[in-house]
Design a protein around this motif. Structure first.
Motif, PDB file in Angstrom:
ATOM      1  N   THR A 427       0.810  -1.244  -0.014  1.00 32.57           N
ATOM      2  CA  THR A 427       0.035   0.088   0.040  1.00 32.57           C
ATOM      3  C   THR A 427       0.876   1.244   0.110  1.00 32.57           C
ATOM      4  O   THR A 427       0.780   1.909   0.976  1.00 32.57           O
ATOM      5  N   GLN A 428       1.610   1.181  -1.283  1.00 31.61           N
ATOM      6  CA  GLN A 428       2.603   2.608  -1.157  1.00 31.61           C
ATOM      7  C   GLN A 428       1.900   3.360  -2.176  1.00 31.61           C
ATOM      8  O   GLN A 428       1.992   3.082  -3.411  1.00 31.61           O
ATOM      9  N   PHE A 429       1.609   4.757  -1.932  1.00 35.96           N
ATOM     10  CA  PHE A 429       1.047   5.514  -2.721  1.00 35.96           C
ATOM     11  C   PHE A 429       1.823   6.877  -2.942  1.00 35.96           C
ATOM     12  O   PHE A 429       2.769   6.964  -2.545  1.00 35.96           O
ATOM     13  N   LEU A 430       1.199   7.818  -3.869  1.00 35.35           N
ATOM     14  CA  LEU A 430       1.579   8.977  -4.352  1.00 35.35           C
ATOM     15  C   LEU A 430       2.642   8.778  -5.508  1.00 35.35           C
ATOM     16  O   LEU A 430       3.181   7.487  -5.542  1.00 35.35           O
ATOM     17  N   HIS A 431       3.310   9.770  -5.944  1.00 33.76           N
ATOM     18  CA  HIS A 431       4.122   9.591  -7.321  1.00 33.76           C
ATOM     19  C   HIS A 431       5.238   8.824  -7.038  1.00 33.76           C
ATOM     20  O   HIS A 431       5.945   8.147  -7.867  1.00 33.76           O
ATOM     21  N   ASP A 432       5.830   8.894  -5.774  1.00 36.46           N
ATOM     22  CA  ASP A 432       6.918   8.056  -5.411  1.00 36.46           C
ATOM     23  C   ASP A 432       7.114   7.083  -4.609  1.00 36.46           C
ATOM     24  O   ASP A 432       7.965   6.593  -4.128  1.00 36.46           O
ATOM     25  N   GLY A 433       5.812   6.574  -4.038  1.00 39.70           N
ATOM     26  CA  GLY A 433       5.363   5.736  -3.092  1.00 39.70           C
ATOM     27  C   GLY A 433       5.933   5.905  -1.873  1.00 39.70           C
ATOM     28  O   GLY A 433       5.979   5.090  -0.856  1.00 39.70           O
ATOM     29  N   ARG A 434       6.060   7.458  -1.293  1.00 41.86           N
ATOM     30  CA  ARG A 434       6.487   7.586  -0.269  1.00 41.86           C
ATOM     31  C   ARG A 434       5.578   7.170   1.114  1.00 41.86           C
ATOM     32  O   ARG A 434       5.720   6.928   2.125  1.00 41.86           O
ATOM     33  N   ALA A 435       4.022   7.372   0.595  1.00 45.24           N
ATOM     34  CA  ALA A 435       3.008   7.142   1.530  1.00 45.24           C
ATOM     35  C   ALA A 435       3.046   5.439   1.621  1.00 45.24           C
ATOM     36  O   ALA A 435       2.738   4.975   0.723  1.00 45.24           O
ATOM     37  N   ARG A 436       2.787   5.003   3.032  1.00 42.68           N
ATOM     38  CA  ARG A 436       2.668   3.586   3.187  1.00 42.68           C
ATOM     39  C   ARG A 436       1.354   3.301   3.315  1.00 42.68           C
ATOM     40  O   ARG A 436       0.992   1.869   3.708  1.00 42.68           O
ATOM     41  N   ASN A 437       0.417   4.119   3.420  1.00 44.78           N
ATOM     42  CA  ASN A 437      -0.965   3.979   3.442  1.00 44.78           C
ATOM     43  C   ASN A 437      -1.981   4.862   2.967  1.00 44.78           C
ATOM     44  O   ASN A 437      -1.225   5.965   2.884  1.00 44.78           O
ATOM     45  N   LEU A 438      -3.241   4.726   2.917  1.00 37.87           N
ATOM     46  CA  LEU A 438      -3.954   6.022   2.277  1.00 37.87           C
ATOM     47  C   LEU A 438      -4.052   6.977   3.199  1.00 37.87           C
ATOM     48  O   LEU A 438      -4.069   8.122   2.985  1.00 37.87           O
ATOM     49  N   LEU A 439      -4.037   6.823   4.617  1.00 36.38           N
ATOM     50  CA  LEU A 439      -4.006   8.269   5.696  1.00 36.38           C
ATOM     51  C   LEU A 439      -2.718   8.853   5.332  1.00 36.38           C
ATOM     52  O   LEU A 439      -2.805   9.953   5.421  1.00 36.38           O
ATOM     53  N   GLU A 440      -1.461   8.236   5.179  1.00 35.06           N
ATOM     54  CA  GLU A 440      -0.176   9.204   4.994  1.00 35.06           C
ATOM     55  C   GLU A 440      -0.443   9.566   3.816  1.00 35.06           C
ATOM     56  O   GLU A 440       0.203  11.061   3.701  1.00 35.06           O
ATOM     57  N   ALA A 441      -1.111   9.220   2.571  1.00 32.06           N
ATOM     58  CA  ALA A 441      -1.092   9.838   1.387  1.00 32.06           C
ATOM     59  C   ALA A 441      -2.070  11.119   1.466  1.00 32.06           C
ATOM     60  O   ALA A 441      -1.664  12.224   1.210  1.00 32.06           O
ATOM     61  N   VAL A 442      -2.903  11.003   2.332  1.00 27.56           N
ATOM     62  CA  VAL A 442      -3.857  12.405   2.459  1.00 27.56           C
ATOM     63  C   VAL A 442      -3.082  13.278   3.101  1.00 27.56           C
ATOM     64  O   VAL A 442      -2.980  14.585   2.845  1.00 27.56           O
ATOM     65  N   LEU A 443      -2.197  13.177   4.291  1.00 26.70           N
ATOM     66  CA  LEU A 443      -1.414  13.790   5.185  1.00 26.70           C
ATOM     67  C   LEU A 443      -0.258  14.468   4.279  1.00 26.70           C
ATOM     68  O   LEU A 443       0.253  15.334   5.020  1.00 26.70           O
TER      69      LEU A 443
END
Length: 474
Positions: A427-443
């Protein structure tokens, strides 16, 4: 991007949704809409297992499914070095990132940053450029960037025998804590890109880098089928309504038409359509030439690359190219799950109340002149406006691309996002995969999304769980 956009809608319901950040709309989302589970209209599939991103459009005829399977074989299977007895699949390199499309778009889904012991980055690439000068106007018009003089516009960390790879890519992380209003602390990870083992000498001192993971392939043909007028109707570059959201279209070069057109694909909307997106991926990622990209990605400084044997001119013939394009256009969007669940509906209300739908536009209807007839006149729910938004310093790569600034990103579609772990095992998100889950992606959202993020930071644990339940239902 979870925020809000000024919208002028031809469909009355969407005009209402565009006002989400201005007034509470929770009551409007107390029940699921008719057909809400069918994110891709009649092309939607019911698959929700590990193959959920790999299915053909549900409304393809049996004969068209055979065409899909042919395209799938060229997307999935490795290409080889020329010369080879496998002449339909030779010509890999000389420089490349991977030898098969599927290696980046794992199970037709999302890539990830390199892990500690990975030899190559594989499903994450690094784009390169240098600041433009007055003499670079023609280059900017056609490429959107000025490539790094020695290494070009993309770092390739693999090569065929006799040619040196360009370098190696590693990512390290620093902790970045974020605190919710209720005192809950979430530790984000801020990436630091490290490029080493450069085999062609030092890079330009002002080189701009942009690390990007491969995005999911689902629904590309449907996104391509949205009319330009419907996309441009959501622009608000001058922030006419004063909400802080300034959605803007990118304008990019069309290789086939030899003119500047609307951009809608790629992390910065730098490509106009599926065919050109594929052609540039064949060229940059695998070193394969096409009619649209007839030359290998070798710079003047890379002599061995320029002198290497090719696999024909072009290496990807037009018939194979068309089959892969058909496959990419018809990778179906999976149906939503639990659309009637009370927690999911509560999260949907919070999504709209916080202003997330301002850029993550819920609905479009595809046009009548789609590249494939199965994709025409479909009510779809991509949760994207396909426009550029300033996302703030935290997400900035500081690398412009056509009209996109170093802080701009295209709103990524959210459909299918809740199946990422099922399909891709992470569950690594955003353009470079920095977010490890959706909540991190939001933040990580900032800039035009800062107000929406601040509303989310005021959520209690129950509200956070509801928002995530909604996102995971998509």
């Amino acid at each position: 991007m979870f925020h809000r956009r000024a919208a002028l809608r031809l469909v009355p319901l969407l005009s209402t949704l565009a006002l989400a950040a201005c007034k509470p709309e929770t009551s409007q989302h107390a029940v699921a809409e008719p057909g809400e589970a069918l994110s891709g209209g009649a092309a939607t599939v019911g698959q929700s297992d590990r193959n959920a991103y790999s299915m053909p459009s549900a409304n393809l005829t049996p004969s068209r499914r055979l065409d899909f399977s042919v395209g799938n074989s060229f997307f999935r299977n490795p290409w080889v070095i020329a010369p080879s007895t496998t002449t339909a699949r030779d010509g890999l390199g000389p420089l490349f990132n991977t030898n098969a499309c599927q290696n980046c778009h794992i199970k037709d889904g999302r890539g990830h940053p390199p892990e500690l012991n990975d030899i190559n980055a594989v499903s994450m690439l690094v784009r390169l450029s240098i600041p433009a000068g007055p003499e670079d106007a023609r280059t900017l018009k056609r490429l959107g960037v000025v490539p790094e003089p020695v290494y070009g516009s993309q770092l390739q960390d693999s090569a065929i025998p006799g040619v040196e790879p360009e370098g190696k890519v590693r990512v390290e992380y620093d902790p970045l804590p974020v605190t919710f209003k209720d005192g809950t602390v979430i530790e984000l990870r801020k990436p630091r890109l490290r490029i080493s083992d450069l085999n062609y000498g030092p890079m330009h001192p002002d080189t701009q880098f942009s690390a990007r993971v491969a995005p999911p392939m689902i629904g590309l043909g449907l996104l391509e089928s949205i009319s330009e007028a419907d996309i441009l109707a959501n622009e608000d570059p001058d922030d006419r309504n004063g909400d802080g959201i300034r959605g803007r279209a990118n304008r990019v070069w069309d290789d086939a038409r030899q003119q500047t057109v609307l951009g809608r694909f790629g992390w910065k909307a730098g490509q106009p359509d599926v065919a050109q997106q594929n052609a540039h991926a064949f060229s940059g990622d695998m070193g394969l030439t096409t009619d649209l990209q007839p030359n290998d990605d070798c710079t003047a400084a890379q002599t061995a690359c320029r002198n290497a044997i090719d696999g024909g001119k072009p290496e990807v013939g037009q018939h194979i190219f068309n089959q892969v394009a058909f496959y990419a256009r018809n990778l179906a969007v999976p149906a939503r799950r639990k659309v009637d669940d009370s927690q999911v509906l509560a999260g949907k209300g919070l999504f709209f109340d916080s202003g997330c739908a301002g850029c993550h536009t819920p609905k479009f209807t595809t046009g009548p002149n789609a590249a494939e007839p199965e994709l025409a006149n479909q009510l779809i729910r991509p949760y994207s406006d396909l426009l550029l938004h300033d996302m703030g310093d935290g997400l900035a790569d500081n690398r412009p691309e056509f009209l996109a600034s170093g802080r701009d990103w295209r709103t990524p579609p959210l459909w299918g996002i809740g199946l990422t772990e099922t399909v891709n095992g992470h569950t690594q998100f955003l353009h470079d995969g920095r977010a490890r889950n959706l909540l991190e992606a939001v933040l990580w959202h900032g800039g035009e999304a800062e107000a929406a993020k601040q509303r989310v930071l005021a959520f209690d644990a129950g509200q956070r769980d509801a928002l995530l339940a909604f996102l995971n239902s998509l």
